[in-house]
Design a protein around this motif. Structure first.
Motif, PDB file in Angstrom:
ATOM      1  N   TYR A 236      -7.971   0.848   1.530  1.00 50.50           N
ATOM      2  CA  TYR A 236      -7.704  -0.214   2.490  1.00 50.50           C
ATOM      3  C   TYR A 236      -8.526  -0.042   3.774  1.00 50.50           C
ATOM      4  O   TYR A 236      -9.174  -0.971   4.233  1.00 50.50           O
ATOM      5  CB  TYR A 236      -6.211  -0.266   2.819  1.00 50.50           C
TER       6      TYR A 236
ATOM      7  N   ASP B 255      -4.496   4.532  -1.610  1.00 54.26           N
ATOM      8  CA  ASP B 255      -4.392   3.179  -1.071  1.00 54.26           C
ATOM      9  C   ASP B 255      -4.865   3.130   0.374  1.00 54.26           C
ATOM     10  O   ASP B 255      -5.524   2.175   0.790  1.00 54.26           O
ATOM     11  CB  ASP B 255      -2.959   2.661  -1.156  1.00 54.26           C
TER      12      ASP B 255
ATOM     13  N   ARG C 272       0.853  -1.187   0.000  1.00 56.10           N
ATOM     14  CA  ARG C 272       0.000   0.000   0.000  1.00 56.10           C
ATOM     15  C   ARG C 272       0.891   1.239   0.000  1.00 56.10           C
ATOM     16  O   ARG C 272       1.905   1.280   0.672  1.00 56.10           O
ATOM     17  CB  ARG C 272      -0.899   0.014   1.236  1.00 56.10           C
TER      18      ARG C 272
END
Length: 70
Positions: free
Chosen positions: A35, A31, A26
């Protein structure tokens, strides 16, 4: 460290269809958002180097669907 491919055999690259993929690292705010908020993990295809996201709990749900109690 990349996770072994065998944990992700149910996934295929959306670009080329290869099942030879691994969890990618990540990076960056996009990201982080995907996530932590949308529960998406990054993956990368070893065949074509395409990077994509997939719901990180889908693997666990799939295992539960196929679990047969003894």
């Amino acid at each position: 460290m990349d996770e072994p491919t065998h944990r992700h055999q149910f996934l295929a690259c959306p670009d080329c269809g290869s099942a030879d993929i691994y969890r990618s690292k990540r990076r960056g705010p996009k990201d982080w958002l995907l996530y932590h908020v949308l529960l998406q993990s990054p993956y990368r295809c070893r065949a074509c180097d395409h990077r994509f996201f997939h719901h990180r709990l889908a693997h666990h749900r799939r295992k539960e669907l196929h679990h047969h109690p003894v």
